[in-house]
Design a protein around this motif. Structure first.
Motif, short mmCIF file in Angstrom:
data_model
loop_
_atom_site.label_atom_id
_atom_site.label_comp_id
_atom_site.label_asym_id
_atom_site.label_seq_id
_atom_site.Cartn_x
_atom_site.Cartn_y
_atom_site.Cartn_z
N ASP A 11 -3.15 -5.40 17.77
CA ASP A 11 -3.58 -4.20 18.50
C ASP A 11 -5.09 -4.12 18.62
O ASP A 11 -5.61 -3.73 19.67
CB ASP A 11 -3.04 -2.95 17.79
CG ASP A 11 -1.53 -2.89 17.81
OD1 ASP A 11 -0.95 -3.03 18.90
OD2 ASP A 11 -0.93 -2.69 16.75
N SER A 12 -5.81 -4.51 17.59
CA SER A 12 -7.27 -4.48 17.67
C SER A 12 -7.77 -5.30 18.85
O SER A 12 -8.72 -4.91 19.54
CB SER A 12 -7.88 -5.01 16.36
OG SER A 12 -7.70 -4.10 15.30
N ASP A 13 -7.14 -6.43 19.10
CA ASP A 13 -7.53 -7.29 20.22
C ASP A 13 -7.43 -6.52 21.54
O ASP A 13 -8.34 -6.58 22.38
CB ASP A 13 -6.63 -8.53 20.24
CG ASP A 13 -6.92 -9.42 21.43
OD1 ASP A 13 -8.02 -9.99 21.49
OD2 ASP A 13 -6.05 -9.54 22.32
N PHE A 14 -6.34 -5.78 21.70
CA PHE A 14 -6.14 -4.99 22.92
C PHE A 14 -7.19 -3.89 23.04
O PHE A 14 -7.80 -3.70 24.11
CB PHE A 14 -4.73 -4.40 22.90
CG PHE A 14 -4.41 -3.49 24.05
CD1 PHE A 14 -4.56 -3.91 25.36
CD2 PHE A 14 -3.94 -2.20 23.81
CE1 PHE A 14 -4.25 -3.06 26.43
CE2 PHE A 14 -3.62 -1.35 24.87
CZ PHE A 14 -3.78 -1.78 26.18
N TYR A 15 -7.45 -3.18 21.96
CA TYR A 15 -8.42 -2.08 22.00
C TYR A 15 -9.82 -2.61 22.31
O TYR A 15 -10.58 -1.96 23.05
CB TYR A 15 -8.44 -1.33 20.67
CG TYR A 15 -7.08 -0.84 20.20
CD1 TYR A 15 -6.09 -0.47 21.11
CD2 TYR A 15 -6.77 -0.79 18.84
CE1 TYR A 15 -4.84 -0.03 20.68
CE2 TYR A 15 -5.53 -0.35 18.40
CZ TYR A 15 -4.57 0.01 19.32
OH TYR A 15 -3.34 0.44 18.88
N LEU A 16 -10.17 -3.77 21.76
CA LEU A 16 -11.47 -4.36 22.04
C LEU A 16 -11.58 -4.74 23.52
O LEU A 16 -12.62 -4.51 24.14
CB LEU A 16 -11.70 -5.59 21.16
CG LEU A 16 -11.95 -5.31 19.68
CD1 LEU A 16 -11.78 -6.57 18.86
CD2 LEU A 16 -13.35 -4.71 19.47
N LYS A 17 -10.52 -5.29 24.07
CA LYS A 17 -10.54 -5.65 25.49
C LYS A 17 -10.68 -4.42 26.37
O LYS A 17 -11.25 -4.48 27.46
CB LYS A 17 -9.26 -6.41 25.85
CG LYS A 17 -9.20 -7.83 25.32
CD LYS A 17 -7.91 -8.51 25.74
CE LYS A 17 -7.83 -9.93 25.23
NZ LYS A 17 -6.55 -10.59 25.57
N LEU A 18 -10.16 -3.29 25.89
CA LEU A 18 -10.29 -2.04 26.65
C LEU A 18 -11.70 -1.46 26.56
O LEU A 18 -12.01 -0.48 27.25
CB LEU A 18 -9.29 -1.01 26.14
CG LEU A 18 -7.81 -1.24 26.46
CD1 LEU A 18 -6.95 -0.17 25.81
CD2 LEU A 18 -7.57 -1.26 27.97
N GLY A 19 -12.54 -2.05 25.71
CA GLY A 19 -13.92 -1.59 25.63
C GLY A 19 -14.19 -0.62 24.50
O GLY A 19 -15.28 -0.01 24.46
N GLU A 25 -6.41 -7.27 32.44
CA GLU A 25 -5.07 -7.84 32.43
C GLU A 25 -4.74 -8.19 30.99
O GLU A 25 -5.55 -8.82 30.30
CB GLU A 25 -5.01 -9.10 33.29
CG GLU A 25 -3.62 -9.65 33.53
CD GLU A 25 -2.85 -8.87 34.59
OE1 GLU A 25 -1.60 -8.88 34.53
OE2 GLU A 25 -3.50 -8.26 35.45
N HIS A 26 -3.55 -7.77 30.52
CA HIS A 26 -3.24 -8.01 29.11
C HIS A 26 -1.75 -8.29 28.93
O HIS A 26 -0.91 -7.63 29.54
CB HIS A 26 -3.62 -6.81 28.25
CG HIS A 26 -3.49 -7.05 26.78
ND1 HIS A 26 -4.39 -7.80 26.06
CD2 HIS A 26 -2.55 -6.66 25.88
CE1 HIS A 26 -4.03 -7.85 24.80
NE2 HIS A 26 -2.91 -7.17 24.65
N ARG A 27 -1.46 -9.27 28.07
CA ARG A 27 -0.10 -9.57 27.65
C ARG A 27 -0.01 -9.30 26.15
O ARG A 27 -0.75 -9.89 25.37
CB ARG A 27 0.27 -11.03 27.95
CG ARG A 27 1.67 -11.43 27.49
CD ARG A 27 2.04 -12.82 27.99
NE ARG A 27 2.19 -12.82 29.43
CZ ARG A 27 3.30 -12.47 30.06
NH1 ARG A 27 4.37 -12.10 29.37
NH2 ARG A 27 3.36 -12.49 31.37
N PHE A 28 0.90 -8.43 25.75
CA PHE A 28 0.97 -8.01 24.36
C PHE A 28 1.58 -9.08 23.47
O PHE A 28 2.56 -9.72 23.83
CB PHE A 28 1.78 -6.71 24.24
CG PHE A 28 1.07 -5.52 24.82
CD1 PHE A 28 0.00 -4.94 24.14
CD2 PHE A 28 1.44 -5.00 26.04
CE1 PHE A 28 -0.67 -3.86 24.67
CE2 PHE A 28 0.78 -3.92 26.58
CZ PHE A 28 -0.28 -3.35 25.89
N GLU A 29 0.97 -9.23 22.29
CA GLU A 29 1.50 -10.13 21.29
C GLU A 29 2.74 -9.51 20.64
O GLU A 29 2.92 -8.29 20.64
CB GLU A 29 0.44 -10.38 20.20
CG GLU A 29 -0.84 -11.00 20.72
CD GLU A 29 -1.89 -11.12 19.64
OE1 GLU A 29 -1.52 -11.42 18.48
OE2 GLU A 29 -3.07 -10.90 19.93
N SER A 30 3.58 -10.36 20.09
CA SER A 30 4.76 -9.87 19.37
C SER A 30 4.32 -8.97 18.22
O SER A 30 3.40 -9.30 17.47
CB SER A 30 5.56 -11.05 18.82
OG SER A 30 6.64 -10.60 18.04
#
Length: 273
Positions: free
Chosen positions: A22-30, A201-206
């Motif tokens: 989840d941290s990876d996604f939040y970082l990509k969101l800025g 653009e994001h693909r969620f990890e398991s």
């Protein structure tokens, strides 16, 4: 109660960071991210994965378990599924009953309100700490209403209807009035709005918790509507959920084994209007 502190709408807390899905996604969101993780092995992997973001000041790791006081506590590292690490002995016993034993270690606790005091009051708190989620939610009662996050998500109880209702009652007392019930296996990969403008653009990890807030695609529900949505979830879990008798039979029957895929885990997302 602490003095009023404004929200930092560029900050997200990832409580139970695991491998940083989840941290990876939040970082990509800025967003700037504070990742809280009790398992020392996972803390080391987070430090390696996000070394650049840590150096840039975009991610901070808090290597502690959430507790009611600053003390050492037993943490159960699951030997087969790292995501099942917990400080709750009942959860560890449940995992052992499913053939997934744990190793016991001692870790340092930190109170959730102390995390907020040290690192800021976030727009969103994702909470997934295997049996201790509500410690964080209850800690928000000791925080100024103006400083409570606009969005919070927890992995809700599937075994006790009384506990589930109390979760919603607690959210309501804290000023949360809108809810979504999210199946954790059904995240929509695609484009998401960044903090500050633009899309990614994001693909969620398991195992990821998925989107939050304005990036959720479903309608926001009242407390009553959300609880009604949980009724069939509870019935299904009581029938073929963890540690029930029927799954042990179904696993031996190839034609019926796929029915076990009907059981998922669910997060409740709460929003303060």
């Amino acid at each position: 109660m602490q003095n009023p502190t404004p929200l930092d709408d560029g900050l997200v807390l990832d409580v139970g960071a695991h491998l940083g899905e989840d941290s990876d996604f939040y970082l990509k969101l800025g967003y700037r991210v504070v990742a809280i993780e009790a398992n020392p092995q996972l803390v080391e992997r987070l430090a390696q994965r996000f070394a650049q973001e840590i150096a840039q000041g975009r991610l901070t790791i808090v290597p502690n378990a959430i507790g009611e006081s600053d003390q050492l506590i037993t943490f159960y590292i699951n030997k087969k599924l790292s995501v099942w690490g917990t400080t709750d002995p009942k959860w560890a016993a449940r995992n052992a009953g499913m053939g997934k034993d744990s190793e016991e270690i001692q870790v340092q606790c930190i109170r959730f309100e102390d995390v907020l005091a040290r690192h800021g009051h976030p727009l969103y708190v994702k909470i997934d700490i295997e049996g201790a989620d509500m410690l964080c939610v209850h800690a928000l009662q000791r925080v100024s209403p103006a400083a409570r996050p606009k969005f919070v998500s927890v992995e809700s109880s599937k075994t006790s209807w009384r506990d589930l209702v109390e979760e919603f009652n607690t959210f309501e007392r804290l000023g949360y009035t809108h809810y979504q019930v999210i199946d954790q296996r059904r995240h929509r990969n695609g484009r998401y709005r960044r903090h500050g403008g633009g899309d990614i653009e994001h693909r969620f990890e398991s195992g990821a918790t998925g989107p939050f807030g304005d990036n959720l695609s479903g309608p926001w529900l009242s407390k009553r509507q959300a609880l009604i949505k949980y009724i069939p979830i509870f019935i299904l879990y009581k029938t073929i959920g963890d540690n029930t008798f029927l799954p042990r039979v179904l696993r031996r029957l190839p034609l019926l084994r796929r029915t076990l895929d009907w059981v998922s885990w669910y997060d409740t997302h709460a929003m303060r209007a």
